[in-house]
Design a protein around this motif. Structure first.
Motif, mmCIF file in Angstrom:
data_model
loop_
_atom_site.group_PDB
_atom_site.id
_atom_site.type_symbol
_atom_site.label_atom_id
_atom_site.label_comp_id
_atom_site.label_asym_id
_atom_site.label_seq_id
_atom_site.Cartn_x
_atom_site.Cartn_y
_atom_site.Cartn_z
ATOM 1 N N ASN A 1 -45.052 -5.022 -8.153
ATOM 2 C CA ASN A 1 -46.023 -4.116 -8.747
ATOM 3 C C ASN A 1 -45.779 -2.716 -8.198
ATOM 4 O OD1 ASN A 1 -48.272 -2.820 -9.778
ATOM 5 N ND2 ASN A 1 -49.698 -3.766 -8.358
ATOM 6 N N ASN A 2 -45.701 -1.750 -9.111
ATOM 7 C CA ASN A 2 -45.520 -0.359 -8.710
ATOM 8 C C ASN A 2 -46.516 0.492 -9.489
ATOM 9 O OD1 ASN A 2 -44.652 2.095 -7.801
ATOM 10 N ND2 ASN A 2 -42.677 2.042 -8.841
ATOM 11 N N ASN A 3 -47.712 0.645 -8.940
ATOM 12 C CA ASN A 3 -48.775 1.439 -9.572
ATOM 13 C C ASN A 3 -49.072 0.989 -11.000
ATOM 14 O OD1 ASN A 3 -49.047 3.014 -7.249
ATOM 15 N ND2 ASN A 3 -47.406 4.380 -7.915
ATOM 16 N N GLY A 4 -49.187 -0.296 -11.217
ATOM 17 C CA GLY A 4 -49.546 -0.818 -12.527
ATOM 18 C C GLY A 4 -48.378 -1.111 -13.444
ATOM 19 N N ALA A 5 -47.168 -0.824 -13.014
ATOM 20 C CA ALA A 5 -45.971 -1.170 -13.788
ATOM 21 C C ALA A 5 -45.132 -2.125 -12.944
ATOM 22 C CB ALA A 5 -45.166 0.074 -14.130
ATOM 23 N N VAL A 6 -44.225 -2.839 -13.583
ATOM 24 C CA VAL A 6 -43.369 -3.777 -12.868
ATOM 25 C C VAL A 6 -42.016 -3.119 -12.625
ATOM 26 C CG1 VAL A 6 -42.212 -6.010 -12.980
ATOM 27 C CG2 VAL A 6 -44.531 -5.778 -13.851
ATOM 28 N N MET A 7 -41.592 -3.148 -11.361
ATOM 29 C CA MET A 7 -40.259 -2.658 -10.987
ATOM 30 C C MET A 7 -39.355 -3.863 -10.786
ATOM 31 S SD MET A 7 -40.027 0.589 -11.027
ATOM 32 C CE MET A 7 -38.503 0.842 -10.183
ATOM 33 N N LEU A 8 -38.235 -3.872 -11.486
ATOM 34 C CA LEU A 8 -37.228 -4.904 -11.320
ATOM 35 C C LEU A 8 -36.189 -4.379 -10.336
ATOM 36 C CD1 LEU A 8 -36.720 -5.851 -15.062
ATOM 37 C CD2 LEU A 8 -38.094 -7.061 -13.364
ATOM 38 N N ASN A 9 -36.016 -5.076 -9.239
ATOM 39 C CA ASN A 9 -35.055 -4.683 -8.221
ATOM 40 C C ASN A 9 -34.009 -5.773 -8.111
ATOM 41 O OD1 ASN A 9 -36.752 -2.444 -7.435
ATOM 42 N ND2 ASN A 9 -38.067 -3.979 -6.497
ATOM 43 N N GLY A 10 -32.743 -5.386 -8.131
ATOM 44 C CA GLY A 10 -31.697 -6.390 -8.032
ATOM 45 C C GLY A 10 -30.379 -5.786 -7.626
ATOM 46 N N GLU A 11 -29.421 -6.671 -7.440
ATOM 47 C CA GLU A 11 -28.067 -6.235 -7.112
ATOM 48 C C GLU A 11 -27.080 -7.328 -7.478
ATOM 49 O OE1 GLU A 11 -28.273 -5.169 -3.012
ATOM 50 O OE2 GLU A 11 -28.500 -7.223 -2.329
ATOM 51 N N TYR A 12 -25.830 -6.928 -7.644
ATOM 52 C CA TYR A 12 -24.758 -7.865 -7.934
ATOM 53 C C TYR A 12 -23.433 -7.239 -7.551
ATOM 54 C CZ TYR A 12 -25.056 -5.196 -12.347
ATOM 55 O OH TYR A 12 -25.147 -4.203 -13.287
ATOM 56 N N ASP A 13 -22.406 -8.100 -7.465
ATOM 57 C CA ASP A 13 -21.055 -7.661 -7.141
ATOM 58 C C ASP A 13 -20.232 -7.605 -8.417
ATOM 59 O OD1 ASP A 13 -21.622 -7.678 -4.415
ATOM 60 O OD2 ASP A 13 -20.943 -9.743 -4.155
ATOM 61 N N ILE A 14 -19.434 -6.555 -8.546
ATOM 62 C CA ILE A 14 -18.468 -6.464 -9.637
ATOM 63 C C ILE A 14 -17.079 -6.593 -9.011
ATOM 64 C CG2 ILE A 14 -17.452 -5.011 -11.430
ATOM 65 C CD1 ILE A 14 -20.160 -3.741 -11.835
ATOM 66 N N ASN A 15 -16.307 -7.563 -9.510
ATOM 67 C CA ASN A 15 -14.937 -7.779 -9.054
ATOM 68 C C ASN A 15 -13.982 -7.369 -10.165
ATOM 69 O OD1 ASN A 15 -15.547 -9.026 -6.501
ATOM 70 N ND2 ASN A 15 -16.216 -10.815 -7.670
ATOM 71 N N VAL A 16 -12.998 -6.563 -9.809
ATOM 72 C CA VAL A 16 -11.982 -6.135 -10.766
ATOM 73 C C VAL A 16 -10.621 -6.585 -10.243
ATOM 74 C CG1 VAL A 16 -10.880 -4.183 -11.914
ATOM 75 C CG2 VAL A 16 -13.341 -4.136 -11.470
ATOM 76 N N TRP A 17 -9.963 -7.395 -11.049
ATOM 77 C CA TRP A 17 -8.602 -7.838 -10.726
ATOM 78 C C TRP A 17 -7.671 -6.960 -11.548
ATOM 79 C CZ3 TRP A 17 -5.987 -12.611 -13.210
ATOM 80 C CH2 TRP A 17 -4.746 -12.854 -12.607
ATOM 81 N N TRP B 1 -15.360 -9.542 -13.487
ATOM 82 C CA TRP B 1 -16.494 -10.446 -13.551
ATOM 83 C C TRP B 1 -17.586 -9.990 -12.600
ATOM 84 C CZ3 TRP B 1 -11.712 -11.337 -11.656
ATOM 85 C CH2 TRP B 1 -11.582 -11.643 -10.300
ATOM 86 N N VAL B 2 -18.800 -10.507 -12.845
ATOM 87 C CA VAL B 2 -19.981 -10.181 -12.056
ATOM 88 C C VAL B 2 -20.447 -11.456 -11.364
ATOM 89 C CG1 VAL B 2 -22.342 -9.326 -12.124
ATOM 90 C CG2 VAL B 2 -20.650 -8.376 -13.683
ATOM 91 N N ILE B 3 -20.723 -11.361 -10.046
ATOM 92 C CA ILE B 3 -21.208 -12.516 -9.290
ATOM 93 C C ILE B 3 -22.327 -12.084 -8.346
ATOM 94 C CG2 ILE B 3 -19.029 -13.781 -9.409
ATOM 95 C CD1 ILE B 3 -18.450 -12.883 -6.533
ATOM 96 N N ASN B 4 -22.966 -13.060 -7.730
ATOM 97 C CA ASN B 4 -23.982 -12.855 -6.692
ATOM 98 C C ASN B 4 -25.164 -12.012 -7.175
ATOM 99 O OD1 ASN B 4 -22.376 -14.306 -4.884
ATOM 100 N ND2 ASN B 4 -21.283 -12.467 -4.275
ATOM 101 N N HIS B 5 -25.678 -12.325 -8.357
ATOM 102 C CA HIS B 5 -26.808 -11.570 -8.908
ATOM 103 C C HIS B 5 -28.105 -12.061 -8.270
ATOM 104 C CE1 HIS B 5 -29.503 -10.520 -12.554
ATOM 105 N NE2 HIS B 5 -29.420 -9.490 -11.737
ATOM 106 N N THR B 6 -28.831 -11.161 -7.649
ATOM 107 C CA THR B 6 -30.160 -11.455 -7.106
ATOM 108 C C THR B 6 -31.132 -10.423 -7.660
ATOM 109 O OG1 THR B 6 -29.763 -10.118 -5.130
ATOM 110 C CG2 THR B 6 -29.248 -12.465 -4.978
ATOM 111 N N PHE B 7 -32.388 -10.840 -7.872
ATOM 112 C CA PHE B 7 -33.369 -9.931 -8.467
ATOM 113 C C PHE B 7 -34.773 -10.369 -8.101
ATOM 114 C CE2 PHE B 7 -32.025 -13.160 -11.446
ATOM 115 C CZ PHE B 7 -33.219 -13.749 -11.827
ATOM 116 N N SER B 8 -35.708 -9.438 -8.219
ATOM 117 C CA SER B 8 -37.128 -9.722 -7.992
ATOM 118 C C SER B 8 -37.942 -8.660 -8.722
ATOM 119 C CB SER B 8 -37.459 -9.716 -6.500
ATOM 120 O OG SER B 8 -37.257 -8.420 -5.966
ATOM 121 N N GLY B 9 -39.236 -8.914 -8.819
ATOM 122 C CA GLY B 9 -40.140 -7.970 -9.464
ATOM 123 C C GLY B 9 -41.285 -7.637 -8.531
#
Length: 174
Positions: free
Chosen positions: A49-65, A39-47
């Motif tokens: 401006n990067n020279n006229g384009a939008v950069m999506l920056n984010g991170e999340y945790d992947i848990n494997v049982w 499963w995936v948890i703790n998803h955070t993200f933001s956008g």
């Protein structure tokens, strides 16, 4: 005849969405036999401006049982992953994105594990997500202004005739 006025306001000047499929390798402390859950948890993200384009920056945790030692023991392995995705946003007024624009990012589909398998004692995970971007900027709208007559009839409550009040039937609703 109508006059027109221009109003400067903030509005959505561009929209876009991006669907991504990413593949990750999760290393485990022991040699896995079976994946019991992922499963995936703790998803955070933001956008940004990067020279006229939008950069999506984010991170999340992947848990494997997973199970190990011939399926007699279990463990959970967690790894944090970061992503940077570029997304092109078509603006309605054909201007570029500037630092004065506000960028709003929403998750339309949270990161979800679509496939997980063990290959060469390493857990391979495929994660799907969908993000939407709105660019808010200054825009102008034109509105029609109509001249209104100021010739209103002024009625003073003191001018109401007592005869009119006496003619009201108090039992009308009964």
């Amino acid at each position: 005849m109508s006059n027109f006025k221009e109003i400067v306001t903030k509005a959505v000047v561009g929209k876009s969405k991006k669907n991504s499929v990413d593949s990750f390798s999760v290393e485990t402390e022991q040699t896995p036999n079976t994946v019991l859950g992922c499963w995936v948890i703790n998803h955070t993200f933001s956008g940004a401006n990067n020279n006229g384009a939008v950069m999506l920056n984010g991170e999340y945790d992947i848990n494997v049982w997973y199970s190990y030692d011939n399926d007699t023991k279990t463990a959970v392995s967690t790894k944090r992953y970061a992503y940077n995705d570029k997304i092109n946003v078509n603006l309605r007024d054909n201007t570029g994105i500037s630092n004065s624009n506000e960028i709003i990012v929403r998750s339309l589909k949270q990161p979800t594990v679509s496939d997980v398998k063990i290959e060469n004692n390493i857990v391979k995970v495929i994660v799907e997500k969908e993000l939407a971007v709105e660019v808010i900027g200054d825009t102008k709208i034109k509105v029609s202004i109509e001249e209104l007559d100021d010739d209103y009839d002024v009625v003073d409550d003191n001018d109401i005739n007592d005869e009119v009040i006496e003619e009201i039937d108090e039992n009308y609703l009964n």
